[in-house]
Design a protein around this motif. Structure first.
Motif, mmCIF file in Angstrom:
data_model
loop_
_atom_site.group_PDB
_atom_site.id
_atom_site.type_symbol
_atom_site.label_atom_id
_atom_site.label_comp_id
_atom_site.label_asym_id
_atom_site.label_seq_id
_atom_site.Cartn_x
_atom_site.Cartn_y
_atom_site.Cartn_z
ATOM 1 N N SER A 144 0.833 -1.205 0.000
ATOM 2 C CA SER A 144 0.000 0.000 0.000
ATOM 3 C C SER A 144 0.866 1.253 0.000
ATOM 4 O O SER A 144 2.024 1.240 0.426
ATOM 5 N N LEU A 145 0.287 2.345 -0.476
ATOM 6 C CA LEU A 145 0.980 3.631 -0.494
ATOM 7 C C LEU A 145 1.225 4.128 0.925
ATOM 8 O O LEU A 145 0.351 4.019 1.796
ATOM 9 N N GLU A 146 2.402 4.703 1.145
ATOM 10 C CA GLU A 146 2.726 5.344 2.405
ATOM 11 C C GLU A 146 3.060 6.806 2.146
ATOM 12 O O GLU A 146 3.197 7.229 0.982
ATOM 13 N N GLN A 147 3.197 7.573 3.211
ATOM 14 C CA GLN A 147 3.448 9.005 3.060
ATOM 15 C C GLN A 147 4.686 9.292 2.221
ATOM 16 O O GLN A 147 4.689 10.198 1.382
ATOM 17 N N SER A 148 5.752 8.526 2.446
ATOM 18 C CA SER A 148 6.992 8.757 1.701
ATOM 19 C C SER A 148 6.803 8.544 0.200
ATOM 20 O O SER A 148 7.443 9.220 -0.621
ATOM 21 N N ASP A 149 5.930 7.611 -0.172
ATOM 22 C CA ASP A 149 5.657 7.365 -1.593
ATOM 23 C C ASP A 149 4.930 8.553 -2.222
ATOM 24 O O ASP A 149 5.229 8.960 -3.348
ATOM 25 N N ILE A 150 3.966 9.101 -1.490
ATOM 26 C CA ILE A 150 3.205 10.244 -2.008
ATOM 27 C C ILE A 150 4.090 11.475 -2.104
ATOM 28 O O ILE A 150 4.043 12.219 -3.090
ATOM 29 N N ASN A 175 -1.064 7.925 -11.330
ATOM 30 C CA ASN A 175 -0.921 6.534 -10.877
ATOM 31 C C ASN A 175 0.447 5.971 -11.251
ATOM 32 O O ASN A 175 1.072 5.254 -10.466
ATOM 33 N N ASP A 176 0.917 6.286 -12.457
ATOM 34 C CA ASP A 176 2.247 5.831 -12.889
ATOM 35 C C ASP A 176 3.324 6.337 -11.938
ATOM 36 O O ASP A 176 4.252 5.598 -11.565
ATOM 37 N N LEU A 177 3.226 7.606 -11.535
ATOM 38 C CA LEU A 177 4.222 8.177 -10.631
ATOM 39 C C LEU A 177 4.134 7.565 -9.240
ATOM 40 O O LEU A 177 5.158 7.357 -8.573
ATOM 41 N N LEU A 178 2.936 7.279 -8.768
ATOM 42 C CA LEU A 178 2.780 6.637 -7.461
ATOM 43 C C LEU A 178 3.404 5.246 -7.456
ATOM 44 O O LEU A 178 4.101 4.862 -6.507
ATOM 45 N N ILE A 179 3.164 4.485 -8.516
ATOM 46 C CA ILE A 179 3.720 3.129 -8.623
ATOM 47 C C ILE A 179 5.244 3.182 -8.701
ATOM 48 O O ILE A 179 5.944 2.424 -8.021
ATOM 49 N N ALA A 180 5.769 4.093 -9.523
ATOM 50 C CA ALA A 180 7.226 4.237 -9.643
ATOM 51 C C ALA A 180 7.842 4.645 -8.313
ATOM 52 O O ALA A 180 8.931 4.180 -7.943
ATOM 53 N N SER A 181 7.149 5.491 -7.550
ATOM 54 C CA SER A 181 7.665 5.944 -6.256
ATOM 55 C C SER A 181 7.743 4.798 -5.257
ATOM 56 O O SER A 181 8.687 4.729 -4.449
ATOM 57 N N ILE A 182 6.781 3.906 -5.288
ATOM 58 C CA ILE A 182 6.833 2.719 -4.432
ATOM 59 C C ILE A 182 8.072 1.892 -4.769
ATOM 60 O O ILE A 182 8.781 1.419 -3.879
ATOM 61 N N ARG A 186 11.525 1.421 -2.217
ATOM 62 C CA ARG A 186 11.831 0.084 -1.703
ATOM 63 C C ARG A 186 12.943 -0.599 -2.499
ATOM 64 O O ARG A 186 13.165 -1.794 -2.356
ATOM 65 N N ASN A 187 13.603 0.184 -3.358
ATOM 66 C CA ASN A 187 14.712 -0.325 -4.177
ATOM 67 C C ASN A 187 14.342 -1.601 -4.916
ATOM 68 O O ASN A 187 15.048 -2.604 -4.871
ATOM 69 N N MET A 188 13.219 -1.540 -5.623
ATOM 70 C CA MET A 188 12.742 -2.678 -6.394
ATOM 71 C C MET A 188 12.858 -2.406 -7.887
ATOM 72 O O MET A 188 12.936 -1.255 -8.322
ATOM 73 N N ASN A 189 12.841 -3.471 -8.660
ATOM 74 C CA ASN A 189 12.756 -3.365 -10.115
ATOM 75 C C ASN A 189 11.290 -3.244 -10.511
ATOM 76 O O ASN A 189 10.458 -4.019 -10.035
ATOM 77 N N LEU A 190 10.997 -2.290 -11.377
ATOM 78 C CA LEU A 190 9.637 -2.112 -11.883
ATOM 79 C C LEU A 190 9.552 -2.723 -13.271
ATOM 80 O O LEU A 190 10.309 -2.352 -14.172
ATOM 81 N N ILE A 191 8.629 -3.673 -13.435
ATOM 82 C CA ILE A 191 8.395 -4.312 -14.738
ATOM 83 C C ILE A 191 7.114 -3.719 -15.305
ATOM 84 O O ILE A 191 6.034 -3.895 -14.748
#
Length: 251
Positions: A144-150, A175-182, A186-191
């Motif tokens: 889920s989104l957290e404050q740091s993501d927003i 929405n694209d920016l929110l997903i990329a921020s997550i 969290r230092n993840m790869n986005l596919i």
């Protein structure tokens, strides 16, 4: 770790033999809400359905009442929501079920999901429940989104608009920016499908892009350099100068 975008979910759902493996991967609450057709874009203070947040007396009372009123939607006050305010730059709106969608997926609360959608037309209900079971069957973990993501997404939007304009649907871009921020936080790869905003974010962080298929790209936000660049470039909260703000209701 990898987080997969909504388009990947649709590709795999419609074609189980699709080449990308999704078993046990991560999705964001935004991906889940898009995939389950929950997001209402026309009315800014509503969703297609509401999932009660699993906490407190109100939750247990709502579940009890649902047994007697099977064709009635849950009240929106039982769900969590985030209010996004963009002054006059873009329409402000409420995003519902950010936390509650994570709960019904990660804790496999099938009966709660059923109770939340059973007021919908039969075909809609069947479609949503089928997609939900797809998420469960592939053991996808929802974030889920957290404050740091927003905060980061707002900074990215602020920086993007200094040199570019949004030509597409604003909610899709946001929405694209929110997903990329997550993924970044969290230092993840986005596919994801190759998108303008994903390319912008990757350039801002100086990260590598790897072509997975003709349409799909992997954006690698896993390096320590990404974290360092985030603290260096995205701590100013310049978006406040545009009177953008947000509020989280979590209980």
């Amino acid at each position: 770790m990898e987080i997969i975008d909504t388009n990947i979910l649709y590709y795999k759902y419609t074609n189980p033999k699709y080449s990308i493996e999704i078993e046990g991967k991560k999705i964001s609450s935004i991906n889940a809400l898009e995939f389950l057709k929950n997001i209402e874009k026309i009315h800014t203070n509503s969703a297609k359905f509401y999932i009660p947040l699993n906490s407190g007396l109100n939750f247990h009372l709502a579940i009890l009442l649902s047994k007697f009123h099977k064709k009635r939607a849950f009240n929106k006050s039982l769900s969590d929501y985030i209010t996004f305010e963009f002054n006059n730059d873009f329409p402000s709106y409420n995003l519902y079920n950010n936390i509650s969608i994570k709960q019904v997926i990660n804790y496999k609360q099938k009966e709660l999901l059923k109770a939340s959608i059973n007021f919908l037309p039969k075909e809609n209900c069947k479609d949503i429940y089928s997609k939900y079971n797809f998420l469960i069957d592939y053991n996808l973990d929802c974030i889920s989104l957290e404050q740091s993501d927003i905060d980061l997404a707002l900074e990215l939007l602020y920086k993007f608009l200094t040199n570019h304009s949004l030509k597409d649907d604003f909610r899709n871009c946001w929405n694209d920016l929110l997903i990329a921020s997550i993924a970044v936080n969290r230092n993840m790869n986005l596919i994801s499908k190759d998108k303008l905003l994903n390319q912008f974010v990757s350039l801002e962080f100086g990260i590598r892009q790897k072509r997975v298929t003709k349409k799909i790209t992997e954006y690698d936000f896993s390096s320590n350099e990404v974290t360092e660049r985030k603290h260096e470039k995205f701590e100013s909260k310049g978006y406040i100068n545009r009177s953008w703000n947000y509020r989280l209701k979590t209980k």
